[in-house]
Design an enzyme around this catalytic site. Structure first.
Site, PDB file in Angstrom:
ATOM      1  CE1 TYR A 112      21.716   7.181 -14.351  1.00 16.06           C
ATOM      2  CE2 TYR A 112      24.022   6.657 -13.873  1.00 16.06           C
ATOM      3  CZ  TYR A 112      22.856   6.422 -14.597  1.00 16.06           C
ATOM      4  OH  TYR A 112      22.859   5.437 -15.545  1.00 16.06           O
ATOM      5  CG  ASP A 159      23.208   8.626  -6.161  1.00 19.74           C
ATOM      6  OD1 ASP A 159      22.501   7.629  -5.913  1.00 19.74           O
ATOM      7  OD2 ASP A 159      23.089   9.703  -5.545  1.00 19.74           O
ATOM      8  CB  CYS A 211      18.000   4.332  -3.902  1.00 18.52           C
ATOM      9  SG  CYS A 211      17.542   4.411  -5.628  1.00 18.52           S
ATOM     10  CD  GLN A 255      19.276  10.592  -1.236  1.00 18.39           C
ATOM     11  OE1 GLN A 255      18.197  10.261  -0.740  1.00 18.39           O
ATOM     12  NE2 GLN A 255      19.999   9.770  -1.965  1.00 18.39           N
TER      13      GLN A 255
HETATM   14  N1  SAH Z   1      23.512  12.195  -6.934  1.00 14.39           N
HETATM   15  C1  SAH Z   1      22.362  13.062  -6.764  1.00 14.39           C
HETATM   16  C2  SAH Z   1      21.088  12.545  -7.460  1.00 14.39           C
HETATM   17  C3  SAH Z   1      20.772  11.079  -7.320  1.00 14.39           C
HETATM   18  S1  SAH Z   1      19.133  10.627  -7.811  1.00 14.39           S
HETATM   19  C4  SAH Z   1      22.099  13.305  -5.307  1.00 14.39           C
HETATM   20  O1  SAH Z   1      22.542  12.542  -4.464  1.00 14.39           O
HETATM   21  O2  SAH Z   1      21.434  14.284  -4.985  1.00 14.39           O
HETATM   22  C5  SAH Z   1      19.337  10.056  -9.442  1.00 14.39           C
HETATM   23  C6  SAH Z   1      19.406  11.144 -10.496  1.00 14.39           C
HETATM   24  O3  SAH Z   1      19.587  10.504 -11.766  1.00 14.39           O
HETATM   25  C7  SAH Z   1      18.154  11.992 -10.634  1.00 14.39           C
HETATM   26  O4  SAH Z   1      18.517  13.343 -10.489  1.00 14.39           O
HETATM   27  C8  SAH Z   1      17.653  11.697 -12.069  1.00 14.39           C
HETATM   28  O5  SAH Z   1      17.101  12.828 -12.698  1.00 14.39           O
HETATM   29  C9  SAH Z   1      18.908  11.257 -12.760  1.00 14.39           C
HETATM   30  N2  SAH Z   1      18.779  10.370 -13.931  1.00 14.39           N
HETATM   31  C10 SAH Z   1      17.838   9.429 -14.168  1.00 14.39           C
HETATM   32  N3  SAH Z   1      18.125   8.757 -15.305  1.00 14.39           N
HETATM   33  C11 SAH Z   1      19.273   9.279 -15.809  1.00 14.39           C
HETATM   34  C12 SAH Z   1      20.085   8.985 -16.959  1.00 14.39           C
HETATM   35  N4  SAH Z   1      19.757   8.025 -17.819  1.00 14.39           N
HETATM   36  N5  SAH Z   1      21.212   9.702 -17.116  1.00 14.39           N
HETATM   37  C13 SAH Z   1      21.557  10.682 -16.246  1.00 14.39           C
HETATM   38  N6  SAH Z   1      20.829  11.002 -15.150  1.00 14.39           N
HETATM   39  C14 SAH Z   1      19.704  10.309 -14.932  1.00 14.39           C
END
Ligand code: SAH
Length: 457
Positions: A318, A387, A414, A289
Site C-alpha cells: 500500500y 499502510d 488510519c 497525507q
Molecule cells: N503509504 C502511502 C499510502 C497509504 S494510503 C503513504 O503514506 O503515502 C493507502 C494506499 O493503499 C492508497 O494509495 C491506495 O490506493 C492503496 N490501496 C488500496 N487498496 C489496495 C490494495 N488492495 N492493494 C494495494 N494497494 C491498495
C-alpha cells in the site's frame, strides 16, 4: 408493539451525566440504563438535552444546556464548523484530545482485538494543532444567486459559505477565495446536484509544506469552462506560487469528487513537496497525507521500529507514491513495494529517480495478489511494512505474510478497529505486539493514525 422505548418521548427534555465518549465523539448519557448519544458534550459534564430520536435500545439527543462543564471544555474556535461537523473535537482541550485518541486505540485493541494488558503510548501531537492541512477539496454551489465555496451542513448537501477553514494552510484558504472571485467575475456557474447543470463542481488546492508549490485542480461538469483562457491567465497572475493548474472532468451524477480525465491547463501535471528530506512528486490523483509534519513523525516511527541495518529485504505494501518505501530503502538492502493505482506507481518510480534511489522495485496491483508473485519468485522478506486504507488488510494477505515468517511487521494504520482485528490474526500465529504509537494527523477531529510494531516470537 411499538418499537419505541416506553420510558422516553421524542422532543422531551432530560438531564444526566456524560459517562463516555464514542469513537465518533458522541457523549453517552444513561438514564435508567438507556443510553442517549449526544454531540458536543464531554465526559463528566452534567447536561440537559432534548430527545431527538428514541429507538428500542438507544436514543439520540440534542444538547440544550451544559449545567456543569468539564475542565477540558474550551471555547469553540470555528463556530461555522459546528454546523458542518468537520471538527467534532474542537470543544475539547488539545491535551484531552490526545488522551482521547490514545484511549480510542487502546479500546480497539482491548475490545476488538481481544488483547489484554496492552500498552498504548501517549499520542504524538502538534505544538499548534491548527492550519495544518496541505490540501483542500471545496465544493462549489450557488447560494442566494451567487457562486460560493464552503462546506456542506452536517448530514446534507446544503452549502454553508466559508472563508476561514481554520485547519487548512491559510494560503490555501486565500487561494480558494482568489479562484472563487475569478469564477464569479467570468460568470462561471456552480454545479447543481438537482438539475445536474452548471460548470464547476469543486476547487481542489494543494500546497507543499516545505516547497510552497501550489497545485489547483478545477473539477468541471463539462470538458471546458466558458472563457477558460482568460480564467487561466487570471489564476496564473493572482496565485504566484502556482506550478500546476489542472481541469478534472467529472460529468457523472456522483458524490465521488474526481472524474477519471485530467487536462493540463497550465504548468506541470504535478507539484513537489518534501518529506524526511526526500523530494516527492504528487499528481492530482495521488494519495498524499494531508498533515506533512505529523506524517513525517508517523513514518519516522515506522522506520524506527523497522530497525533496519542495511541488509534487509523489506516489503512496503500500500505504498502510494512511495513516501515510506523510499525512506525505508535508504536503510535496507532492497525494498519491494506494491500499490493498486497505476498512476501512483508511475509517480513512485519518478520519485525514486529524482532521489537517486535504485533499490526499490515498484509493482502495480493488489497487495493480496502481488504478494503471491513475490512468494513464487522466492523472495523472502525480513521486514513487512503495511499502510492500508480504512478497511485494513485482506485475510489472504495476512496468511501469506505469516507463511513468509518475517522477523518484524510494521503496521501503519488510519483505523484502529481494523488494525486491532488484523493484529489479532498475526498474534494468533506467533507474533507479539512490541509497541503501539498513535500519532495525531487530524487535530480537532476524531481520526487517529498509529504505528504497531510486531515481532516474531
Ligand atoms: N503509504 C502511502 C499510502 C497509504 S494510503 C503513504 O503514506 O503515502 C493507502 C494506499 O493503499 C492508497 O494509495 C491506495 O490506493 C492503496 N490501496 C488500496 N487498496 C489496495 C490494495 N488492495 N492493494 C494495494 N494497494 C491498495
Amino acid at each position: 408493539m411499538s418499537k419505541q422505548h416506553s420510558l422516553f418521548k421524542k422532543n422531551e427534555e432530560y438531564e444526566g451525566i456524560v459517562v463516555d465518549l464514542t469513537s465518533k465523539a458522541q457523549g453517552v448519557v444513561k438514564i435508567e440504563n438507556y443510553p442517549f448519544f449526544i454531540e458536543g458534550v464531554l465526559p463528566d459534564e452534567f447536561v440537559r438535552f432534548k430527545a431527538t430520536k428514541i429507538n428500542k435500545k438507544y436514543g439520540f439527543g440534542r444538547m440544550m444546556e451544559i449545567i456543569e462543564k468539564s475542565p477540558e471544555r474550551v471555547e469553540i474556535t470555528d463556530k461555522l464548523g459546528l454546523q458542518n461537523g468537520t471538527m467534532t473535537l474542537q470543544h475539547m482541550s488539545y491535551p484531552a484530545q490526545l488522551d482521547f485518541k490514545q484511549k480510542l486505540v487502546a479500546d480497539a485493541f482491548y475490545k476488538l482485538g481481544g488483547f489484554e494488558n496492552i500498552t498504548v503510548k501517549p499520542t504524538i501531537g502538534m505544538d499548534h494543532p491548527w492550519a495544518y492541512r496541505n490540501k483542500a477539496q471545496i465544493p462549489v454551489r450557488e447560494v442566494d444567486g451567487q457562486l460560493e465555496t464552503g462546506f456542506y451542513r452536517k448530514r446534507s448537501h446544503d452549502l454553508i459559505p466559508i472563508e476561514d477553514y481554520y485547519i487548512q494552510d491559510p494560503v490555501i484558504d486565500q487561494t480558494i477565495l482568489i479562484v472563487r472571485d475569478i469564477m464569479r467575475e467570468y460568470g462561471v456557474t456552480a454545479y447543481d446536484e438537482q438539475t445536474l447543470k452548471g460548470d464547476l463542481r469543486h476547487i481542489i488546492v494543494k500546497r507543499g509544506q516545505y516547497t510552497h508549490q501550489i497545485m489547483i485542480v478545477l473539477v468541471l461538469n463539462k470538458p471546458k469552462l466558458p472563457k477558460q483562457e482568460q480564467i487561466v491567465e487570471q489564476i496564473k497572475e493572482q496565485v504566484p506560487e502556482l506550478v500546476s493548474l489542472v481541469a478534472n472532468i467529472n460529468p457523472q451524477n456522483t458524490n465521488v469528487i474526481l472524474g477519471k480525465e485530467n487536462k493540463l491547463l497550465w504548468g506541470q501535471d504535478f507539484y513537489e513537496d518534501e518529506m524526511l528530506g526526500l523530494t516527492l512528486r504528487i499528481s492530482p490523483h495521488s494519495f498524499y497525507q494531508v498533515n506533512t509534519p505529523q506524517a513525517e513523525r508517523l513514518y519516522q516511527e515506522a522506520i524506527n521500529v523497522a530497525k533496519l541495518t542495511g541488509n534487509e529485504i523489506v516489503m512496503d505494501a500500500y505504498c502510494g507514491i512511495g513516501s515510506i518505501s523510499l525512506a525505508l530503502a535508504q536503510q535496507a538492502k532492497q525494498v519491494y513495494a506494491v500499490e493498486v493505482i497505476p498512476e501512483a506507481i508511475e509517480m513512485a518510480k519518478v520519485n525514486a529517480d529524482i532521489n537517486e534511489i535504485n533499490n526499490v522495485s515498484f509493482e502495480v496491483g493488489k497487495a493480496e495478489e502481488v504478494i503471491n508473485d513475490w512468494q513464487e519468485a522466492d523472495i523472502h522478506f525480513d521486514v513487512v511494512v503495511v499502510d492500508p486504507p480504512r478497511k485494513g488488510l485482506a485475510e489472504s494477505f495476512i496468511e501469506t505474510v505469516i507463511e513468509q515468517q518475517p522477523e518484524r511487521i510494521v503496521y501503519v494504520s488510519c483505523n484502529p478497529a481494523t488494525c486491532a482485528r488484523d493484529c489479532k490474526l498475526f498474534a494468533d500465529q506467533g507474533y507479539r505486539i512490541q509497541s503501539i504509537q498513535p500519532v495525531d494527523l487530524f487535530c480537532q477531529t476524531t481520526h487517529v493514525e498509529c504505528v504497531v510494531s510486531l515481532i516474531r516470537k
